[in-house]
Motif scaffolding. Structure first.
Motif, PDB file in Angstrom:
ATOM      1  N   SER A   7       4.279  11.316   3.041  1.00 16.23           N
ATOM      2  CA  SER A   7       2.957  11.685   3.563  1.00 16.23           C
ATOM      3  C   SER A   7       2.874  13.201   3.681  1.00 16.23           C
ATOM      4  O   SER A   7       3.879  13.888   3.831  1.00 16.23           O
ATOM      5  N   ASN A   8       1.647  13.706   3.597  1.00 17.41           N
ATOM      6  CA  ASN A   8       1.412  15.127   3.822  1.00 17.41           C
ATOM      7  C   ASN A   8      -0.003  15.281   4.364  1.00 17.41           C
ATOM      8  O   ASN A   8      -0.741  14.304   4.478  1.00 17.41           O
ATOM      9  N   GLU A   9      -0.371  16.490   4.704  1.00 23.84           N
ATOM     10  CA  GLU A   9      -1.667  16.715   5.340  1.00 23.84           C
ATOM     11  C   GLU A   9      -2.828  16.287   4.443  1.00 23.84           C
ATOM     12  O   GLU A   9      -3.797  15.691   4.916  1.00 23.84           O
ATOM     13  N   ALA A  10      -2.734  16.568   3.160  1.00 21.47           N
ATOM     14  CA  ALA A  10      -3.823  16.204   2.238  1.00 21.47           C
ATOM     15  C   ALA A  10      -3.997  14.690   2.154  1.00 21.47           C
ATOM     16  O   ALA A  10      -5.129  14.183   2.165  1.00 21.47           O
ATOM     17  N   LYS A  11      -2.908  13.955   2.089  1.00 19.68           N
ATOM     18  CA  LYS A  11      -2.986  12.486   2.025  1.00 19.68           C
ATOM     19  C   LYS A  11      -3.536  11.923   3.327  1.00 19.68           C
ATOM     20  O   LYS A  11      -4.356  11.007   3.317  1.00 19.68           O
ATOM     21  N   LEU A  12      -3.083  12.473   4.444  1.00 18.83           N
ATOM     22  CA  LEU A  12      -3.575  11.999   5.740  1.00 18.83           C
ATOM     23  C   LEU A  12      -5.051  12.327   5.924  1.00 18.83           C
ATOM     24  O   LEU A  12      -5.811  11.520   6.473  1.00 18.83           O
ATOM     25  N   GLU A  13      -5.464  13.472   5.447  1.00 19.47           N
ATOM     26  CA  GLU A  13      -6.881  13.833   5.549  1.00 19.47           C
ATOM     27  C   GLU A  13      -7.738  12.893   4.701  1.00 19.47           C
ATOM     28  O   GLU A  13      -8.814  12.459   5.134  1.00 19.47           O
ATOM     29  N   ALA A  14      -7.260  12.547   3.517  1.00 24.47           N
ATOM     30  CA  ALA A  14      -7.992  11.608   2.656  1.00 24.47           C
ATOM     31  C   ALA A  14      -8.105  10.246   3.328  1.00 24.47           C
ATOM     32  O   ALA A  14      -9.163   9.602   3.296  1.00 24.47           O
ATOM     33  N   ILE A  15      -7.035   9.816   3.970  1.00 22.18           N
ATOM     34  CA  ILE A  15      -7.055   8.541   4.690  1.00 22.18           C
ATOM     35  C   ILE A  15      -8.036   8.621   5.854  1.00 22.18           C
ATOM     36  O   ILE A  15      -8.842   7.711   6.066  1.00 22.18           O
ATOM     37  N   GLN A  16      -7.999   9.711   6.602  1.00 22.16           N
ATOM     38  CA  GLN A  16      -8.891   9.859   7.747  1.00 22.16           C
ATOM     39  C   GLN A  16     -10.358   9.827   7.322  1.00 22.16           C
ATOM     40  O   GLN A  16     -11.186   9.181   7.967  1.00 22.16           O
ATOM     41  N   MET A  17     -10.684  10.516   6.251  1.00 19.06           N
ATOM     42  CA  MET A  17     -12.076  10.545   5.790  1.00 19.06           C
ATOM     43  C   MET A  17     -12.517   9.172   5.281  1.00 19.06           C
ATOM     44  O   MET A  17     -13.641   8.732   5.562  1.00 19.06           O
ATOM     45  N   ALA A  18     -11.650   8.479   4.567  1.00 14.76           N
ATOM     46  CA  ALA A  18     -11.976   7.124   4.102  1.00 14.76           C
ATOM     47  C   ALA A  18     -12.122   6.186   5.296  1.00 14.76           C
ATOM     48  O   ALA A  18     -13.039   5.354   5.347  1.00 14.76           O
TER      49      ALA A  18
ATOM     50  N   MET B 284       0.839  -1.182   0.000  1.00 18.21           N
ATOM     51  CA  MET B 284       0.000   0.000   0.000  1.00 18.21           C
ATOM     52  C   MET B 284       0.880   1.240   0.000  1.00 18.21           C
ATOM     53  O   MET B 284       1.942   1.258   0.605  1.00 18.21           O
ATOM     54  N   LYS B 285       0.375   2.277  -0.630  1.00 17.34           N
ATOM     55  CA  LYS B 285       1.037   3.581  -0.687  1.00 17.34           C
ATOM     56  C   LYS B 285       0.132   4.615  -0.023  1.00 17.34           C
ATOM     57  O   LYS B 285      -1.046   4.372   0.219  1.00 17.34           O
ATOM     58  N   TRP B 286       0.689   5.799   0.256  1.00 23.06           N
ATOM     59  CA  TRP B 286      -0.081   6.863   0.894  1.00 23.06           C
ATOM     60  C   TRP B 286      -1.347   7.212   0.127  1.00 23.06           C
ATOM     61  O   TRP B 286      -2.331   7.650   0.710  1.00 23.06           O
ATOM     62  N   THR B 287      -1.327   7.032  -1.184  1.00 27.59           N
ATOM     63  CA  THR B 287      -2.477   7.393  -2.005  1.00 27.59           C
ATOM     64  C   THR B 287      -3.564   6.321  -2.030  1.00 27.59           C
ATOM     65  O   THR B 287      -4.635   6.552  -2.580  1.00 27.59           O
ATOM     66  N   ASP B 288      -3.320   5.177  -1.428  1.00 31.30           N
ATOM     67  CA  ASP B 288      -4.302   4.086  -1.387  1.00 31.30           C
ATOM     68  C   ASP B 288      -5.222   4.254  -0.179  1.00 31.30           C
ATOM     69  O   ASP B 288      -5.332   3.358   0.673  1.00 31.30           O
ATOM     70  N   SER B 289      -5.892   5.382  -0.104  1.00 30.92           N
ATOM     71  CA  SER B 289      -6.656   5.713   1.097  1.00 30.92           C
ATOM     72  C   SER B 289      -7.746   4.695   1.421  1.00 30.92           C
ATOM     73  O   SER B 289      -7.967   4.375   2.594  1.00 30.92           O
ATOM     74  N   GLU B 290      -8.424   4.170   0.410  1.00 22.94           N
ATOM     75  CA  GLU B 290      -9.487   3.188   0.668  1.00 22.94           C
ATOM     76  C   GLU B 290      -8.912   1.896   1.261  1.00 22.94           C
ATOM     77  O   GLU B 290      -9.454   1.363   2.234  1.00 22.94           O
ATOM     78  N   ASP B 291      -7.837   1.393   0.677  1.00 24.67           N
ATOM     79  CA  ASP B 291      -7.216   0.164   1.189  1.00 24.67           C
ATOM     80  C   ASP B 291      -6.673   0.377   2.600  1.00 24.67           C
ATOM     81  O   ASP B 291      -6.819  -0.488   3.466  1.00 24.67           O
ATOM     82  N   ILE B 292      -6.065   1.522   2.813  1.00 23.06           N
ATOM     83  CA  ILE B 292      -5.540   1.837   4.150  1.00 23.06           C
ATOM     84  C   ILE B 292      -6.689   1.941   5.145  1.00 23.06           C
ATOM     85  O   ILE B 292      -6.595   1.421   6.268  1.00 23.06           O
ATOM     86  N   ALA B 293      -7.783   2.574   4.749  1.00 23.93           N
ATOM     87  CA  ALA B 293      -8.935   2.726   5.635  1.00 23.93           C
ATOM     88  C   ALA B 293      -9.488   1.379   6.059  1.00 23.93           C
ATOM     89  O   ALA B 293      -9.787   1.162   7.241  1.00 23.93           O
ATOM     90  N   ILE B 294      -9.611   0.463   5.129  1.00 20.06           N
ATOM     91  CA  ILE B 294     -10.122  -0.880   5.444  1.00 20.06           C
ATOM     92  C   ILE B 294      -9.185  -1.571   6.431  1.00 20.06           C
ATOM     93  O   ILE B 294      -9.628  -2.170   7.413  1.00 20.06           O
ATOM     94  N   ALA B 295      -7.885  -1.458   6.184  1.00 26.53           N
ATOM     95  CA  ALA B 295      -6.906  -2.087   7.079  1.00 26.53           C
ATOM     96  C   ALA B 295      -6.956  -1.465   8.472  1.00 26.53           C
ATOM     97  O   ALA B 295      -6.834  -2.171   9.487  1.00 26.53           O
TER      98      ALA B 295
END
Length: 68
Positions: A47-58, A1-12
């Motif tokens: 990682s950056n704030e935008a990527k972390l925010e996308a992960i948090q929302m997912a 997984m990469k920082w941009t894989d917010s959906e996969d990270i969210a599930i995990a």
């Protein structure tokens, strides 16, 4: 997984931390949790704030669904 894989990270994250409301997790702590996920293999400095925010929302959406 990469920082941009917010959906996969969210599930995990929901699977690993089922009782945690994602909106209560600070970005610093969430970043660490993401880096510790099995299968995560991205550059920690990418990682950056935008990527972390996308992960948090997912993560929040997945968590809400899991709450029933």
């Amino acid at each position: 997984m990469k920082w941009t894989d917010s959906e996969d990270i969210a599930i995990a994250l929901v699977e690993k931390f089922p009782g945690v409301d994602p909106l209560t997790v600070r970005f610093v702590d969430m970043r660490q949790r993401v880096m510790e996920l099995q299968g995560f293999s991205d550059d920690p400095h990418a990682s950056n704030e935008a990527k972390l925010e996308a992960i948090q929302m997912a993560w929040y959406e997945e968590w809400k669904d899991a709450q029933g």
